[in-house]
Enzyme design. Structure first.
Site, PDB file in Angstrom:
ATOM      1  N   ASP A  64       0.871  -1.166   0.000  1.00  0.00           N
ATOM      2  CA  ASP A  64       0.000   0.000   0.000  1.00  0.00           C
ATOM      3  C   ASP A  64       0.912   1.222   0.000  1.00  0.00           C
ATOM      4  O   ASP A  64       1.505   1.564   1.018  1.00  0.00           O
ATOM      5  CB  ASP A  64      -0.896   0.004   1.235  1.00  0.00           C
ATOM      6  N   ASN A  91       4.851   5.272 -10.392  1.00  0.00           N
ATOM      7  CA  ASN A  91       3.764   5.225 -11.360  1.00  0.00           C
ATOM      8  C   ASN A  91       2.365   5.249 -10.730  1.00  0.00           C
ATOM      9  O   ASN A  91       1.406   5.621 -11.395  1.00  0.00           O
ATOM     10  CB  ASN A  91       3.920   3.952 -12.223  1.00  0.00           C
ATOM     11  N   SER A 138       3.420  11.461 -14.404  1.00  0.00           N
ATOM     12  CA  SER A 138       2.489  12.541 -14.080  1.00  0.00           C
ATOM     13  C   SER A 138       1.285  12.428 -15.010  1.00  0.00           C
ATOM     14  O   SER A 138       0.794  11.337 -15.257  1.00  0.00           O
ATOM     15  CB  SER A 138       3.196  13.898 -14.217  1.00  0.00           C
ATOM     16  N   SER A 139       0.821  13.525 -15.551  1.00  0.00           N
ATOM     17  CA  SER A 139      -0.361  13.517 -16.423  1.00  0.00           C
ATOM     18  C   SER A 139      -0.468  14.867 -17.115  1.00  0.00           C
ATOM     19  O   SER A 139      -0.021  15.898 -16.577  1.00  0.00           O
ATOM     20  CB  SER A 139      -1.632  13.264 -15.611  1.00  0.00           C
ATOM     21  N   TYR A 152      -6.401  15.950  -8.260  1.00  0.00           N
ATOM     22  CA  TYR A 152      -5.639  15.129  -9.197  1.00  0.00           C
ATOM     23  C   TYR A 152      -4.663  15.983 -10.011  1.00  0.00           C
ATOM     24  O   TYR A 152      -3.460  15.718 -10.045  1.00  0.00           O
ATOM     25  CB  TYR A 152      -6.577  14.371 -10.122  1.00  0.00           C
ATOM     26  N   LYS A 156      -0.483  16.143  -9.763  1.00  0.00           N
ATOM     27  CA  LYS A 156       0.294  15.787 -10.941  1.00  0.00           C
ATOM     28  C   LYS A 156       1.233  16.929 -11.333  1.00  0.00           C
ATOM     29  O   LYS A 156       2.365  16.694 -11.763  1.00  0.00           O
ATOM     30  CB  LYS A 156      -0.637  15.422 -12.104  1.00  0.00           C
ATOM     31  N   VAL A 185      -5.140   7.322 -21.716  1.00  0.00           N
ATOM     32  CA  VAL A 185      -4.603   5.991 -22.003  1.00  0.00           C
ATOM     33  C   VAL A 185      -5.723   4.977 -21.799  1.00  0.00           C
ATOM     34  O   VAL A 185      -6.319   4.903 -20.725  1.00  0.00           O
ATOM     35  CB  VAL A 185      -3.404   5.658 -21.101  1.00  0.00           C
TER      36      VAL A 185
END
Length: 253
Positions: A64, A91, A138-139, A152, A156, A185
């Protein structure tokens, strides 16, 4: 091209599904040894068995990552198991999209702090490597405002800032640090597969924003990670590599 990863040891969080699994498979295909973790023990065991049957040197552990002590223990055990660490790939994401304090806390503890805990635990081992590399996934939501703004997107973006600081601070020690920011994705069981099944309006809207008329694959993002992990990328540090098929339109200067 030989990416010079044979014999290197990599750590990957969230390595049983989606982007994480593709990263593990990309690294072992280049001859790297990989310790990976994920939250679900059954998924870890299944992935480990499949990869070992294919002849790869891997070790899977149920962790975790919101538990900093557990992350540190996993890093140390992996370093002992493989005799060192060369590559760290953070990740895992809580995928906590939407308002509310619970989402902010989950995004902070999982997306950001698991990366910090992982890096800090791995640093003594990375300092002994001749090809040390840190990569955070990241994003594009950290790069521009979209439906995932709030916790979120903020975390990121914080990952990119954190990695940029690491790159500067660790350059004298020969340790590189980069971020990879994927766009949408799609894979079975993933976020966008779930959205497709349960919120078709959002899915169609998101798909319509993609100028390639499709979403990305885990393997396409994994390629960017594996390339950055390679010693051949020795001059690339402090960058945020966007892997989105021209989805975002902001200019990185």
């Amino acid at each position: 091209m030989d990416l010079q990863l044979a014999g290197k040891t990599a750590l990957v969080t969230g390595g049983t599904k989606g982007i994480g699994r593709a990263i593990v498979e990309g690294l072992v295909a280049e001859g790297a040894k990989v310790a990976f973790c994920a939250r679900t023990d059954a998924d870890v065991k299944a992935a480990e068995e499949t990869l070992r049957e294919a002849g790869h040197d891997v070790a899977g552990t149920a962790v975790d990552v919101a538990d900093g002590s557990a992350v540190r223990a996993w890093v140390e055990a992996s370093a002992e198991r493989f005799g060192g660490i060369d590559i760290v790939v953070a990740n895992v994401s809580a995928l906590a999209i939407g308002p509310g304090e619970a989402n902010w806390r989950a995004s902070f503890e999982v997306d950001l702090m698991h990366t910090v805990h992982m890096v800090e635990a791995a640093l003594p081992h990375l300092e002994r490597s001749d090809a040390a590399s840190i990569i955070a996934v990241s994003s594009v939501s950290g790069r521009e405002i979209d439906f995932a703004d709030g916790s979120y997107g903020v975390m990121k973006a914080a990952l990119v800032h954190y990695v940029s600081g690491l790159a500067y601070d660790l350059a004298p020690k020969g340790i590189r640090a980069n971020a990879v920011s994927p766009g949408n994705v799609y894979f079975e069981g993933g976020v966008w597969h779930n959205v497709e099944q349960n919120n078709r309006e959002l899915f169609d809207h998101a798909l319509g924003l993609n100028p390639t008329d499709r979403m990305g694959t885990p393997e396409e993002t994994a390629y960017a990670v594996v390339m950055l992990a390679s010693p051949r990328a020795s001059r690339i540090s402090g960058t945020n590599l966007v892997v989105d098929g021209a989805l975002t339109r902001g200019v990185q200067l």
